[in-house]
Design an enzyme around this catalytic site. Structure first.
Site, mmCIF file in Angstrom:
data_model
loop_
_atom_site.group_PDB
_atom_site.id
_atom_site.type_symbol
_atom_site.label_atom_id
_atom_site.label_comp_id
_atom_site.label_asym_id
_atom_site.label_seq_id
_atom_site.Cartn_x
_atom_site.Cartn_y
_atom_site.Cartn_z
ATOM 1 N N GLY A 1 3.307 1.850 10.832
ATOM 2 C CA GLY A 1 4.318 3.087 10.837
ATOM 3 C C GLY A 1 5.195 3.319 11.794
ATOM 4 O O GLY A 1 5.759 4.405 11.853
ATOM 5 N N HIS B 1 -8.921 0.919 5.726
ATOM 6 C CA HIS B 1 -7.544 0.841 6.300
ATOM 7 C C HIS B 1 -7.763 1.936 7.809
ATOM 8 O O HIS B 1 -8.653 2.791 7.588
ATOM 9 C CB HIS B 1 -6.862 1.440 5.319
ATOM 10 C CG HIS B 1 -5.421 1.652 5.782
ATOM 11 N ND1 HIS B 1 -4.813 2.728 6.726
ATOM 12 C CD2 HIS B 1 -4.314 0.664 5.677
ATOM 13 C CE1 HIS B 1 -3.575 2.315 7.054
ATOM 14 N NE2 HIS B 1 -3.318 1.240 6.263
ATOM 15 N N GLU C 1 -4.393 -5.459 11.305
ATOM 16 C CA GLU C 1 -3.290 -4.448 11.389
ATOM 17 C C GLU C 1 -3.717 -3.503 12.761
ATOM 18 O O GLU C 1 -4.388 -2.767 12.746
ATOM 19 C CB GLU C 1 -3.441 -3.348 10.090
ATOM 20 C CG GLU C 1 -3.320 -4.164 8.866
ATOM 21 C CD GLU C 1 -2.717 -3.092 7.895
ATOM 22 O OE1 GLU C 1 -1.919 -3.089 7.215
ATOM 23 O OE2 GLU C 1 -3.655 -1.850 7.454
ATOM 24 N N ASN D 1 0.755 -1.219 -0.211
ATOM 25 C CA ASN D 1 0.249 -0.024 0.134
ATOM 26 C C ASN D 1 0.943 1.461 0.089
ATOM 27 O O ASN D 1 1.769 1.595 0.955
ATOM 28 C CB ASN D 1 -0.898 -0.158 1.299
ATOM 29 C CG ASN D 1 -1.479 1.272 1.533
ATOM 30 O OD1 ASN D 1 -1.646 2.201 0.665
ATOM 31 N ND2 ASN D 1 -2.259 1.378 2.690
ATOM 32 N N TRP D 2 0.864 1.846 -1.223
ATOM 33 C CA TRP D 2 1.868 2.957 -1.271
ATOM 34 C C TRP D 2 1.285 4.418 -0.537
ATOM 35 O O TRP D 2 1.827 5.345 -0.455
ATOM 36 C CB TRP D 2 1.996 3.357 -2.667
ATOM 37 C CG TRP D 2 2.843 2.556 -3.401
ATOM 38 C CD1 TRP D 2 3.467 1.365 -2.908
ATOM 39 C CD2 TRP D 2 3.485 2.413 -4.650
ATOM 40 N NE1 TRP D 2 4.336 0.652 -3.780
ATOM 41 C CE2 TRP D 2 4.035 1.534 -4.972
ATOM 42 C CE3 TRP D 2 3.418 3.381 -6.010
ATOM 43 C CZ2 TRP D 2 5.127 1.246 -6.142
ATOM 44 C CZ3 TRP D 2 3.670 3.198 -6.980
ATOM 45 C CH2 TRP D 2 4.566 1.940 -7.180
ATOM 46 N N LYS D 3 0.121 4.375 0.054
ATOM 47 C CA LYS D 3 -0.569 5.533 0.651
ATOM 48 C C LYS D 3 -0.461 6.613 -0.290
ATOM 49 O O LYS D 3 -0.255 6.625 -1.510
ATOM 50 C CB LYS D 3 0.029 5.599 1.922
ATOM 51 C CG LYS D 3 -0.210 4.367 2.730
ATOM 52 C CD LYS D 3 0.348 4.479 4.094
ATOM 53 C CE LYS D 3 0.282 2.935 4.759
ATOM 54 N NZ LYS D 3 0.440 3.287 6.431
ATOM 55 N N GLY E 1 3.091 -1.006 4.268
ATOM 56 C CA GLY E 1 2.834 0.180 3.769
ATOM 57 C C GLY E 1 4.496 0.581 3.344
ATOM 58 O O GLY E 1 4.908 0.405 2.310
ATOM 59 N N SER F 1 4.538 -2.303 10.020
ATOM 60 C CA SER F 1 5.624 -2.394 10.262
ATOM 61 C C SER F 1 6.480 -3.697 9.785
ATOM 62 O O SER F 1 7.276 -4.061 10.460
ATOM 63 C CB SER F 1 6.198 -2.154 11.688
ATOM 64 O OG SER F 1 5.789 -0.569 12.007
HETATM 65 P P1 PGA Z 1 3.576 0.114 7.576
HETATM 66 O O1 PGA Z 1 2.027 0.397 7.011
HETATM 67 O O2 PGA Z 1 4.014 -0.968 6.969
HETATM 68 O O3 PGA Z 1 4.328 1.439 7.162
HETATM 69 O O4 PGA Z 1 3.631 0.001 8.873
HETATM 70 C C1 PGA Z 1 1.005 -0.787 6.948
HETATM 71 C C2 PGA Z 1 -0.222 -0.315 6.551
HETATM 72 O O5 PGA Z 1 -0.459 0.742 6.745
HETATM 73 O O6 PGA Z 1 -0.905 -1.054 6.022
#
Ligand code: PGA
Length: 248
Positions: free
Chosen positions: A174, A96, A168, A8-10, A231, A210
Site C-alpha cells: 500500500g 497477511h 510481501e 485481496n479486496w481487504k 491489494g 504495490s
Molecule cells: P497492495 O496490497 O497491492 O495494495 O500494496 C498488497 C497486499 O496487501 O497483499
C-alpha cells in the site's frame, strides 16, 4: 508457464461494487490469456454473491482469513475453513501482514494453515519483513522463521489442494514502493531455496506489495515470480483485468 494473479479486496466493497465487478469480468474474461489464472478474495459477506459468477468465469474465489479451530464451536466472529469449503471457496489467505499486525502469532498462523489444508482449501501463506527489519539486515532470518514456522502446520498430505507462498515486504504494501529488481530477485531465490530444503519445490512463489498494471510486466520479466498478490489494484475490475492483460 502459468502466472497467478490473486486479488485481496481487504475491507473494501459494496453490493454495487460487486455487481460492477461481475459485470465487467463477464465482458473481459475472454480476453485473458489462458496461461493467466486469476483469483479474488472479497470480504467474506460477498463470497456467496460472487460465487456463481466467478465459478462460471473460471476465476478462483478466496477468503482473506479463516479460523484456526478445525471444529465448529463457540468462537464468536470466526468462520471455519469447513464453512468456507461449503461456500465453495477455493483458497484462503493466511498470515497477511495486516493480520500479523493485529496480533496473529506464528503458532496461530501455522494452525490456520493446517486447518485450511485439512479442509481441502488451497492456502496462500504470506510472509515478509518490515522496514526496520530490512534496515537491520534481518530480512532472511525473518523469512526463514516465518516460512519454516508457517509451513510446519502444513504437513498434511496434499491431494488437490496447494500451498502458495507470497513474499510481501510489509514496507511495500500500500505504499507505492516495490523492491529493486536485484533485491527482489535475490529474495525470491532465497525463498525458493528454502522451500526446496523443506521439500516444497512445487510451491508457486508470489510477490505482493504495490503491484500495478504498470509494473507487473517488469516483475515477471526480471524475477522468477510465479504470480502476484494484489491489494489496491485488484479493487477496480478495469485495473485487475489490465494486470492480467499485461502479464507476459
Ligand atoms: P497492495 O496490497 O497491492 O495494495 O500494496 C498488497 C497486499 O496487501 O497483499
Amino acid at each position: 508457464m502459468i502466472k497467478w494473479i490473486f486479488g485481496n479486496w481487504k475491507m473494501f466493497g459494496s453490493n454495487r461494487h460487486v455487481q460492477h465487478f461481475s459485470h465487467f469480468a463477464a465482458k473481459e474474461r475472454a480476453h485473458i490469456p489462458s496461461h493467466v489464472h486469476m483469483g479474488i478474495a472479497p470480504p467474506a459477506l460477498y463470497i456467496p454473491t460472487l460465487q456463481n459468477d466467478l465459478q462460471q468465469l473460471g476465476i478462483l474465489l478466496g477468503s482473506q482469513n479463516c479460523s484456526a479451530h478445525p471444529e465448529e464451536g463457540s468462537f464468536t466472529g470466526q468462520i471455519s475453513a469447513q464453512m468456507l469449503k461449503d461456500a465453495q471457496v477455493d483458497f484462503v489467505i493466511i498470515g497477511h501482514s495486516e493480520c500479523r499486525t493485529a496480533g496473529e502469532t506464528e503458532n496461530l498462523i501455522a494452525q490456520k494453515v493446517k486447518t485450511a489444508l485439512e479442509a481441502q482449501l488451497n492456502v496462500i501463506l504470506c510472509v515478509g519483513e518490515t522496514l526496520d527489519q530490512l534496515i537491520a539486515g534481518q530480512r532472511d532470518d525473518i523469512l526463514t522463521h516465518q516460512i519454516t514456522k508457517g509451513l510446519s502446520g502444513g504437513k498434511v498430505h496434499l491431494k488437490d489442494q496447494q500451498i502458495f507462498l507470497a513474499y510481501e515486504p510489509v514496507w511495500a504494501i500500500g505504499t507505492g514502493r516495490i523492491p529493486e529488481v536485484d533485491a527482489l530477485k535475490e529474495t525470491l531465490a532465497f525463498c525458493r531455496a528454502l522451500l526446496n530444503t523443506l521439500n516444497r519445490n512445487d510451491t508457486p512463489l508470489l510477490y505482493g506489495g504495490s503491484v500495478t498494471p504498470d509494473n507487473i510486466r517488469h516483475i515477471f520479466e526480471y524475477t522468477h515470480a510465479d504470480g502476484v498478490l494484489v491489494g489496491k489494484a485488484s479493487l477496480q475490475p478495469e485495473d485487475f483485468f489490465q494486470l492480467a492483460r499485461n502479464c507476459p
